[in-house]
Design a protein around this motif. Structure first.
Motif, PDB file in Angstrom:
ATOM      1  N   GLU A   1       4.718   2.721   1.438  1.00  0.00           N
ATOM      2  CA  GLU A   1       5.546   3.891   1.107  1.00  0.00           C
ATOM      3  C   GLU A   1       5.045   4.921   0.131  1.00  0.00           C
ATOM      4  OE1 GLU A   1       9.461   2.534  -0.128  1.00  0.00           O
ATOM      5  OE2 GLU A   1       9.831   1.321   1.843  1.00  0.00           O
ATOM      6  N   LYS A   2       4.265   4.199  -1.119  1.00  0.00           N
ATOM      7  CA  LYS A   2       3.739   5.251  -2.066  1.00  0.00           C
ATOM      8  C   LYS A   2       2.545   5.765  -1.581  1.00  0.00           C
ATOM      9  CE  LYS A   2       5.603   2.713  -6.040  1.00  0.00           C
ATOM     10  NZ  LYS A   2       5.285   1.711  -7.180  1.00  0.00           N
ATOM     11  N   VAL A   3       1.780   4.989  -0.555  1.00  0.00           N
ATOM     12  CA  VAL A   3       0.484   5.621  -0.069  1.00  0.00           C
ATOM     13  C   VAL A   3       0.693   6.684   0.629  1.00  0.00           C
ATOM     14  CG1 VAL A   3      -1.454   5.389   1.173  1.00  0.00           C
ATOM     15  CG2 VAL A   3      -0.865   3.674  -0.660  1.00  0.00           C
ATOM     16  N   MET A   4       1.821   6.721   1.555  1.00  0.00           N
ATOM     17  CA  MET A   4       2.188   7.713   2.624  1.00  0.00           C
ATOM     18  C   MET A   4       3.025   8.897   1.781  1.00  0.00           C
ATOM     19  SD  MET A   4       2.176   8.373   5.499  1.00  0.00           S
ATOM     20  CE  MET A   4       2.011   6.753   6.498  1.00  0.00           C
ATOM     21  N   GLU A   5       3.758   8.670   0.894  1.00  0.00           N
ATOM     22  CA  GLU A   5       4.340   9.561  -0.052  1.00  0.00           C
ATOM     23  C   GLU A   5       3.187  10.478  -0.746  1.00  0.00           C
ATOM     24  OE1 GLU A   5       7.129   7.857  -2.810  1.00  0.00           O
ATOM     25  OE2 GLU A   5       8.409   7.210  -1.221  1.00  0.00           O
ATOM     26  N   GLN A   6       2.200   9.948  -1.071  1.00  0.00           N
ATOM     27  CA  GLN A   6       1.051  10.619  -1.698  1.00  0.00           C
ATOM     28  C   GLN A   6       0.315  11.320  -0.602  1.00  0.00           C
ATOM     29  OE1 GLN A   6       0.513  10.194  -5.078  1.00  0.00           O
ATOM     30  NE2 GLN A   6      -0.534  12.089  -5.038  1.00  0.00           N
ATOM     31  N   GLY A   7       0.200  10.928   0.339  1.00  0.00           N
ATOM     32  CA  GLY A   7      -0.458  11.731   1.608  1.00  0.00           C
ATOM     33  C   GLY A   7       0.384  12.959   1.859  1.00  0.00           C
ATOM     34  N   LEU A   8       1.711  12.828   1.904  1.00  0.00           N
ATOM     35  CA  LEU A   8       2.349  14.010   2.064  1.00  0.00           C
ATOM     36  C   LEU A   8       2.518  14.915   0.730  1.00  0.00           C
ATOM     37  CD1 LEU A   8       4.714  15.224   3.596  1.00  0.00           C
ATOM     38  CD2 LEU A   8       6.379  13.838   2.466  1.00  0.00           C
ATOM     39  N   LYS A   9       2.304  14.341  -0.192  1.00  0.00           N
ATOM     40  CA  LYS A   9       2.332  15.288  -1.293  1.00  0.00           C
ATOM     41  C   LYS A   9       0.967  16.045  -1.597  1.00  0.00           C
ATOM     42  CE  LYS A   9       2.789  15.036  -6.377  1.00  0.00           C
ATOM     43  NZ  LYS A   9       2.761  14.547  -7.644  1.00  0.00           N
ATOM     44  N   TRP A  10      -0.165  15.527  -1.111  1.00  0.00           N
ATOM     45  CA  TRP A  10      -1.090  16.201  -1.029  1.00  0.00           C
ATOM     46  C   TRP A  10      -1.769  16.938   0.009  1.00  0.00           C
ATOM     47  CZ3 TRP A  10      -4.945  11.859  -3.393  1.00  0.00           C
ATOM     48  CH2 TRP A  10      -4.686  11.869  -4.742  1.00  0.00           C
ATOM     49  N   GLY A  11      -0.827  16.810   1.221  1.00  0.00           N
ATOM     50  CA  GLY A  11      -1.188  17.505   2.362  1.00  0.00           C
ATOM     51  C   GLY A  11      -2.223  16.994   2.978  1.00  0.00           C
ATOM     52  N   ILE A  12      -2.492  15.620   3.307  1.00  0.00           N
ATOM     53  CA  ILE A  12      -3.660  15.190   3.882  1.00  0.00           C
ATOM     54  C   ILE A  12      -3.323  13.920   4.840  1.00  0.00           C
ATOM     55  CG2 ILE A  12      -5.213  15.504   1.804  1.00  0.00           C
ATOM     56  CD1 ILE A  12      -4.838  12.816   1.179  1.00  0.00           C
ATOM     57  N   LYS A  13      -4.356  13.414   5.739  1.00  0.00           N
ATOM     58  CA  LYS A  13      -4.045  12.754   6.747  1.00  0.00           C
ATOM     59  C   LYS A  13      -4.018  11.233   6.067  1.00  0.00           C
ATOM     60  CE  LYS A  13      -7.407  14.084   9.292  1.00  0.00           C
ATOM     61  NZ  LYS A  13      -8.197  14.106  10.445  1.00  0.00           N
ATOM     62  N   VAL A  14      -3.201  10.286   6.839  1.00  0.00           N
ATOM     63  CA  VAL A  14      -3.261   9.054   6.240  1.00  0.00           C
ATOM     64  C   VAL A  14      -3.659   8.130   7.559  1.00  0.00           C
ATOM     65  CG1 VAL A  14      -1.975   7.049   5.781  1.00  0.00           C
ATOM     66  CG2 VAL A  14      -1.465   9.265   4.853  1.00  0.00           C
ATOM     67  N   ARG A  15      -4.528   7.453   7.679  1.00  0.00           N
ATOM     68  CA  ARG A  15      -5.218   6.742   8.749  1.00  0.00           C
ATOM     69  C   ARG A  15      -4.732   5.282   8.745  1.00  0.00           C
ATOM     70  NH1 ARG A  15     -11.241   7.734   8.855  1.00  0.00           N
ATOM     71  NH2 ARG A  15     -10.303   9.725   9.632  1.00  0.00           N
ATOM     72  N   PHE A  16      -4.219   4.866   9.716  1.00  0.00           N
ATOM     73  CA  PHE A  16      -3.603   3.452   9.569  1.00  0.00           C
ATOM     74  C   PHE A  16      -3.735   2.760  11.216  1.00  0.00           C
ATOM     75  CE2 PHE A  16       0.545   5.789  10.267  1.00  0.00           C
ATOM     76  CZ  PHE A  16       0.332   6.019  11.340  1.00  0.00           C
ATOM     77  N   SER A  17      -3.542   1.567  11.092  1.00  0.00           N
ATOM     78  CA  SER A  17      -3.626   0.635  12.569  1.00  0.00           C
ATOM     79  C   SER A  17      -2.375   0.631  13.077  1.00  0.00           C
ATOM     80  CB  SER A  17      -4.270  -0.862  12.180  1.00  0.00           C
ATOM     81  OG  SER A  17      -4.193  -1.523  13.212  1.00  0.00           O
ATOM     82  N   LEU A  18      -2.322   1.175  14.562  1.00  0.00           N
ATOM     83  CA  LEU A  18      -0.944   1.156  15.169  1.00  0.00           C
ATOM     84  C   LEU A  18      -1.263   1.098  16.618  1.00  0.00           C
ATOM     85  CD1 LEU A  18       2.079   1.977  14.726  1.00  0.00           C
ATOM     86  CD2 LEU A  18       1.515   4.154  15.208  1.00  0.00           C
ATOM     87  N   LYS A  19      -0.625   0.124  17.234  1.00  0.00           N
ATOM     88  CA  LYS A  19      -0.680  -0.009  18.675  1.00  0.00           C
ATOM     89  C   LYS A  19      -2.074  -0.460  18.968  1.00  0.00           C
ATOM     90  CE  LYS A  19       2.852   3.685  19.591  1.00  0.00           C
ATOM     91  NZ  LYS A  19       3.173   5.034  20.417  1.00  0.00           N
TER      92      LYS A  19
END
Length: 454
Positions: A360-378
């Motif tokens: 959650e904190k990593v994703m919140e930091q991505g939102l705050k900085w306005g950058i993309k988050v790369r993850f494994s999905l599907k």
């Protein structure tokens, strides 16, 4: 830096400003540079008119104009003189026949080359004092340094800024100074130290009387946070990182201490509940600290100087020396970004699975900085642009970017929906569209005037 600047005599301030102007704003053409440095010499004395065509004729005879056309040089010279006129250093005029003329004003600056020590000129001003009159008016002779005027502006009312500046001591300004960290007793002591002939007794008694009534009571300001619905109120009350910042006083209302406002804004923004910047129908004010120097001791090392430039960046340099600034590498830029808020670098360096609270904190930091988050999905490695975070239960909304480069899906996720993840720090830097001007081909030639280029 500001203190050292204000300690300088006004003439030295003007000299430094002129040095910046002549390097930063002048044309880099050789003929134009020759013109600027020629009129800056002692040959052009203040308040004496000079016909521009005659000066340009002399430059042509000395081979200082190069290949530049006469009409172009005359126009660029007039443009430069108009610039100096705007700064108040020069005056333009013309003869009855329409011949353009110019003259330096009495405030003609001196062109400084290299690093010059300023301690002697500063010492000359260290004992300069102002005059306090019985009617509470303070008269400032022209030689009083600006650092003294700065401090006076904090504790007295500015009346005029002509050749002789003047201030007036008032109770309101004494209160104003106290609110900004300069108590009445310090104001009185400072004025007594700098007043020529001392402080008149009637003024001193009045200042002491005013000071006795200042600071005996105080007010504390709190901010009221209002929710639109009880559901939002419950969500804010349950927020784990807002427990120490808010005090709930009703289903829809919370008290917020002023020092906690920014932290509250960040958390509510991440929760999708960001409040407006308007407070009570007006724009929130940003506190600007008043810089005060009345308690700072003056030292010989506190000398104002411009950044040291390469010794080769002289008259014949083909570029602007103030634009030769170092460019940091993308790696350094990333270190600055990550280090500014003590964010673990592992969040952008390594591809790994995190506990849901850390995710959650990593994703919140991505939102705050306005950058993309790369993850494994599907069973794919995908990029995600977070746009909003909701609480109770925690969810993040945003846009999922598929690998085909065309498909974008608006989606809402929980930390259990993805596995490994990392922050994506942008690597591509913006290229400059400006091109370095080509060098001029020149032949060195000796003349009576000195070394010139043609």
């Amino acid at each position: 830096m500001l203190k050292r600047w204000l300690q300088l005599p006004e003439t030295r301030m003007t000299d430094i400003l002129y040095g910046i102007v002549i390097h930063r704003f002048g044309s880099i053409g050789p003929a134009d540079q020759h013109f600027r440095y020629l009129i800056s010499s002692t040959a052009c004395v203040p308040e004496k008119w000079t016909a521009l065509p005659e000066l340009l004729d002399w430059m042509a005879d000395m081979n200082l104009t190069g290949t530049k056309a006469r009409n172009e040089l005359e126009q660029s010279s007039l443009n430069w003189l108009c610039c100096l006129t705007g700064f108040g250093w020069c005056e333009l005029g013309s003869t009855p026949e329409g011949i353009p003329c110019f003259r330096w004003t009495a405030a003609k600056p001196k062109l400084i080359s290299g690093i010059e020590l300023l301690s002697d000129s500063m010492a000359e001003n260290s004992n300069v004092q102002f005059i306090v009159q019985p009617d509470f008016e303070v008269l400032i002779p022209p030689e009083v340094p600006y650092i003294v005027r700065w401090i006076l502006g904090k504790c007295s009312e500015l009346l005029q800024t002509d050749t002789m500046w003047s201030f007036r001591l008032t109770r309101e300004k004494l209160e104003h100074a106290s609110e900004r960290g300069m108590p009445p007793e310090e104001v009185i002591a400072w004025i007594k130290d700098h007043a020529l002939g001392g402080l008149p007794s009637v003024v001193e008694l009045s200042l002491e009387q005013w000071g006795k009534s200042i600071g005996r009571t105080s007010l504390s300001e709190v901010i009221l946070l209002t929710c639109q619905t009880e559901e939002d109120g419950l969500a804010i009350a349950a927020h784990p990182r807002l427990q120490d910042s808010l005090k709930r006083i009703g289903p829809l209302h919370f008290l917020v201490s002023p020092e906690s406002v920014e932290q509250m804004r960040k958390e509510l923004f991440l929760a999708g509940l960001a409040p407006s910047r308007m407070m009570g129908g007006r724009e929130e004010e940003v506190n600007a600290d008043w810089t005060s120097f009345h308690q700072q001791a003056e030292t010989e090392q506190d000398v104002y100087s411009l950044p040291v430039l390469n010794a080769e960046l002289r008259l014949l340099h083909s570029g602007n020396p103030f634009l030769n600034l170092p460019v940091i590498s993308p790696e350094q830029e990333e270190d600055i970004l990550l280090g500014g808020e003590n964010v673990p670098q592992i969040w952008s360096k390594e591809w790994r699975h995190y506990h849901s609270s850390t995710a959650e904190k990593v994703m919140e930091q991505g939102l705050k900085w306005g950058i993309k988050v790369r993850f494994s999905l599907k069973d794919q490695m995908l990029d995600f642009i977070p746009s909003r975070i909701k609480g109770n239960p925690w969810k993040v909304a945003g846009h999922l970017l598929y690998n085909d480069g065309e498909t974008v899906e608006e989606i809402e996720l929980t930390p259990e929906d993805w596995k490994e993840m990392k922050l994506v720090i942008p690597k591509r830097r913006r290229n400059s569209s400006s091109a370095e001007p080509s060098d001029y081909g020149m032949i060195e030639k000796s003349t009576d005037f000195g070394r010139t280029l043609t």
